[in-house]
Scaffold this active site. Structure first.
Site, short mmCIF file in Angstrom:
data_model
loop_
_atom_site.label_atom_id
_atom_site.label_comp_id
_atom_site.label_asym_id
_atom_site.label_seq_id
_atom_site.Cartn_x
_atom_site.Cartn_y
_atom_site.Cartn_z
N TYR A 122 0.85 -1.20 0.00
CA TYR A 122 0.00 0.00 0.00
C TYR A 122 0.88 1.25 0.00
O TYR A 122 0.63 2.19 -0.76
CB TYR A 122 -0.92 -0.01 1.23
CG TYR A 122 -1.84 1.19 1.30
CD1 TYR A 122 -3.12 1.13 0.78
CD2 TYR A 122 -1.42 2.39 1.88
CE1 TYR A 122 -3.98 2.24 0.82
CE2 TYR A 122 -2.24 3.50 1.92
CZ TYR A 122 -3.53 3.42 1.39
OH TYR A 122 -4.34 4.52 1.43
N SER A 168 -30.01 14.54 20.24
CA SER A 168 -29.42 13.58 21.16
C SER A 168 -30.41 12.46 21.42
O SER A 168 -31.59 12.54 21.03
CB SER A 168 -29.05 14.28 22.47
OG SER A 168 -30.20 14.89 23.03
N LYS A 189 -22.41 2.07 21.27
CA LYS A 189 -22.36 3.53 21.32
C LYS A 189 -20.90 3.94 21.50
O LYS A 189 -20.33 3.85 22.58
CB LYS A 189 -23.21 4.07 22.47
CG LYS A 189 -23.34 5.58 22.49
CD LYS A 189 -24.27 6.05 23.59
CE LYS A 189 -24.44 7.57 23.53
NZ LYS A 189 -23.17 8.29 23.72
N CYS A 235 7.80 3.26 59.96
CA CYS A 235 8.92 3.06 60.89
C CYS A 235 9.49 4.36 61.45
O CYS A 235 10.33 4.32 62.35
CB CYS A 235 10.03 2.26 60.22
SG CYS A 235 10.92 3.18 58.94
#
Length: 793
Positions: free
Chosen positions: A39, A85, A129, A424
């Site tokens: 390619y 939406s 989605k 400690c």
């Protein structure tokens, strides 16, 4: 126009046609027809022809995706058909209620059942989605003429120049029969692999990294300079149409299949579902496979498949009545940072941990999250009391992603590293990074803070011993975390070496032990006294030395004595060992306490296996020129180092040459700056001493240019990196790993473009997906076993 133009025009047309066909098969059909190299060859030939014949360049040529001049601002585009939406379903009940409303709205169309057609099922289309940026693409007479963001649904931004750079968006539609005007809608997103690669490049170049693939995709598509967009690994997936002149198909799935035939990519997960139960089954199935997908999704979109029924159902407010997004539990949530505590690891690293107001993230209650280190705290600008964004992905430890600065309370407190170890009480110090550049040492602050108490620190001691006895280290069966804690808390052991002094009477008196369990534990401890060198090095718990680095050290240097004596500069000659890791290794063996523990282990019967000489590939492997270049003498790089090596023949000769100004002045191949730098470098006694010490060790190890070369026995997979994924049934992963390493391969945990092969068993997930995306060779278990048989294993 030149005489060759007709031939050039024909060849250009042919190349464009071939490249368009390859793009279609790669991006839309997922059936690559040629290797990447072929390619690239065709693409480069087309670029060269178009450069020679600029009058033949057209807007739809595959070469015209590199981006044009930068814009000063985006123009505005008004959507003829609003980009609405979707309504959301968060629970199963929400989806059932949506289905009930759909059937109620289609009561006159559905077969007879109850009053609202309750006895009939509606066919839905199902697709994931994608978590990206919604865009609109306008085609006129098959040519891409415009691209726009969703914006507020009515008005979006003109991103035409940018969408042209997205590789799988066709600049000209394939086939025939497309309408005069076709507006395609879909999502521009970034795959997980592309996102990781982009962030890696950003880090290398000192640029800003992105929090997640969605932000990366949105930020990349909304660049004023299209060349930046062109450099980003963006992809497009269409999910519908806006304005269309004419009818395309009677169903939503049929419409998408028609778009696919014209070269537009659609989801490979697109399916039909008959009724709400089939929808829920699809949702659960893709949810279970979510982490193995090559891209991020945040739910599933269900649409009434019959387009005539969609029109009948219509819209309400700002969303269609015929579609819904069934969202997965959120992977990001807001919560309050209540406090930051510090944990101490086995290497003494003091690490900040966020204590959070409990919040549900992706279905799990999260009350703690990692902050990594204090550099990350500074980068985030986080303060105690802040509202923060928490992200959880799969089984990954939740992490703080960002601060919501405008919600910071007045009494927010800065995060401060404790001056004393919380376990400690020893001093906590910031690590220092020592780097050599241009012959000079520079000291900079590292990202890690460490407790200096070492094994006097209970946290470090317990963690160090737990690591020492773990399965991939000394593999002492029966010594779990709780037993190690008992042994330390009762004072029976104070270092890994004390394990080999335990008596029957001491162990049997511990809680939970009887005669048989005591004898089994002591037998397991005794059986661990003959580990392979690589296992032992890994078990020591040297900071930043994992299994693979331990294997490199063991295989390359051949003995613990050489590893413990190796100078940092010598260690960097080994594969995959950089300066920082080299100094960690050197400093570990310089520590008096560590040397004492190793000496005690030897005295108590530890007999390392697989020790020998420096590996043959490293014998006489260091050339004088490479040695000189690595000394980091200012203004002397590889070429100058080679000239010096040829002239002087030895380190002593180079030092003598640096002090003979007359001889040096006539040396060709070095400029005056380099010559002056050489003189100054070797005029410093410490630089001479350092160079001579490195040379002496190279001689002692047999790596010096004057050492005797050895014949390297070639292994069939030398230099290759392999990755394992899924469940391997015929043999364990550890056995497979050993066999591959025995053939010379390196076994890595993640797939990249440099991976030679992936072995994929049943249940293979994201690694297999990434291998497919990158075109990496994949073998199933049967093919892998056949390969081993071919090598006589």
């Amino acid at each position: 126009m030149s005489d060759t133009t007709p031939q050039a025009a024909a060849r250009i047309a042919q190349l464009r046609s071939e490249l368009d066909a390859h793009n279609y098969r790669y991006y839309v059909l997922d059936e690559p027809s040629v290797p990447d190299a072929e390619y690239d060859r065709l693409f480069n030939e087309l670029k060269a022809l178009e450069a020679a014949h600029p009058e033949l360049v057209t807007a739809e040529s595959p070469t015209q995706r590199v981006g044009g001049a930068a814009l000063t601002a985006f123009g505005q585009i008004r959507h003829e058909v609003p980009m609405l939406s979707l309504g959301n379903a968060f629970e199963e009940l929400d989806l059932r209620e949506f289905d009930r409303r759909v059937r109620e709205g289609l009561a006159d169309e559905l077969p007879a059942g109850d009053l609202f057609g309750g006895g009939a099922s509606v066919e839905y289309s199902c697709e994931p989605k994608l978590d990206g940026l919604a865009v609109s693409l306008l085609y006129e007479h098959g040519q891409l003429v415009r691209g726009a963001t969703r914006g507020d649904g009515t008005t979006g931004e003109d991103i035409s120049a940018n969408v042209r750079t997205v590789r799988n968006i066709p600049l000209k539609l394939h086939g025939e029969g497309w309408p005069a005007v076709l507006e395609v809608r879909g999502e521009v997103f970034m795959s997980k692999a592309g996102f990781e690669a982009l962030n890696a490049r950003q880090l290398e170049s000192g640029g800003k990294t992105f929090a997640n693939p969605r932000n990366a995709a949105a930020g990349s598509l909304r660049q004023l300079d299209p060349k930046i967009t062109a450099s980003r690994p963006l992809e497009f997936c269409c999910y519908g149409v806006g304005r269309v002149d004419g009818e395309l198909a009677p169903t939503h799935v049929g419409l998408l299949e028609k778009l696919k035939s014209w070269g537009l990519p659609i989801s490979r997960e697109l399916k039909r579902a008959m009724g709400v139960e089939d929808c829920l089954e699809y949702y659960r199935d893709i949810g279970a496979r979510r982490q193995s997908l090559a891209y991020e999704i945040d739910g599933v979109v269900f649409k009434v498949n019959n387009l005539a029924w969609q029109r009948e159902l219509g819209f309400r407010a700002r969303e269609p009545r015929w579609a819904i997004a069934h969202k997965f539990p959120a992977s990001e949530e807001l919560t309050e940072l209540l406090d930051v505590e510090f944990q101490v690891g086995r290497t003494g690293a003091v690490t900040p941990v966020a204590r959070l107001k409990p919040v549900q993230v992706a279905g799990v209650t999260v009350s703690n999250a990692t902050l990594h280190n204090m550099d990350e705290v500074a980068r985030l600008g986080v303060m105690i009391g802040d509202t923060v964004i928490i992200r959880r992905a799969g089984d990954v430890i939740p992490q703080v992603m960002a601060v919501v600065a405008d919600r910071r309370p007045a009494d927010a407190r800065p995060v401060q590293v404790p001056e004393q170890c919380p376990v400690c009480g020893s001093q906590v110090e910031r690590t220092q990074l020592i780097k050599r550049s241009k012959g000079k040492e520079s000291v900079s602050e590292g990202a890690v803070y460490r407790c200096v108490g070492r094994l006097a620190c209970g946290a470090q001691l317990k963690q160090a011993i737990i690591h020492f006895v773990s399965r991939r280290a000394m593999d002492i069966d029966g010594l779990g975390d709780k037993i190690v804690e008992q042994l330390v808390d009762t004072g029976l052991i104070g270092s890994p070496a004390d394990l080999y002094t335990l008596t029957y009477e001491q162990v049997v008196a511990l809680e939970g032990f009887a005669d048989l369990s005591t004898r089994n534990l002591l037998a397991a401890i005794a059986a661990s006294k003959q580990p392979a060198l690589a296992r032992f090095i890994y078990a020591l718990g040297i900071p930043d030395v994992g299994e693979e680095t331990a294997k490199v050290l063991a295989r390359s240097l051949g003995s613990l004595e050489r590893v413990s004596q190796a100078l940092p500069e010598v260690l960097t000659y080994l594969p995959d060992i950089g300066a920082e890791v080299a100094y960690e290794i050197h400093n570990f063996f310089e520590d008096a306490h560590n040397r004492t523990v190793i000496s005690q282990l030897r005295e108590r019967g530890m007999q390392l296996q697989e020790e020998g000489e420096v590996h043959a590939e490293f014998a006489a492997s260091v050339t004088l020129a490479e040695f000189l270049a690595r000394l980091q003498i200012p203004f002397i790089a590889a070429t100058g180092a080679q000239k010096l090596a040829e002239k002087a023949g030895s380190l002593a000769g180079v030092i003598a040459l640096s002090r003979d100004w007359l001889e040096l002045s006539v040396l060709k191949g070095l400029n005056e700056k380099a010559k002056q730098s050489l003189r100054e470098f070797f005029s410093e006694p410490q630089q001479v001493a350092r160079a001579e010490a490195i040379e002496q060790q190279l001689q002692a190890f047999g790596m010096h240019w004057a050492s005797e070369k050895k014949v390297v026995e070639g292994l069939p997979l030398t230099g290759q990196t392999w990755v394992l994924t899924g469940t391997l049934e015929a043999m364990s992963r550890d056995v497979v790993k050993e066999k591959l390493e025995g053939l010379g391969a390196k076994v890595a945990g993640s797939v990249s473009a440099k991976t030679a092969c992936v072995v994929a068993g049943p249940g293979a997930g994201s690694k297999l997906a990434k291998a497919s995306e990158l075109g990496v060779k994949v073998l199933d278990e049967a093919e892998f076993l056949a390969l081993l048989t071919g090598y006589g294993l």
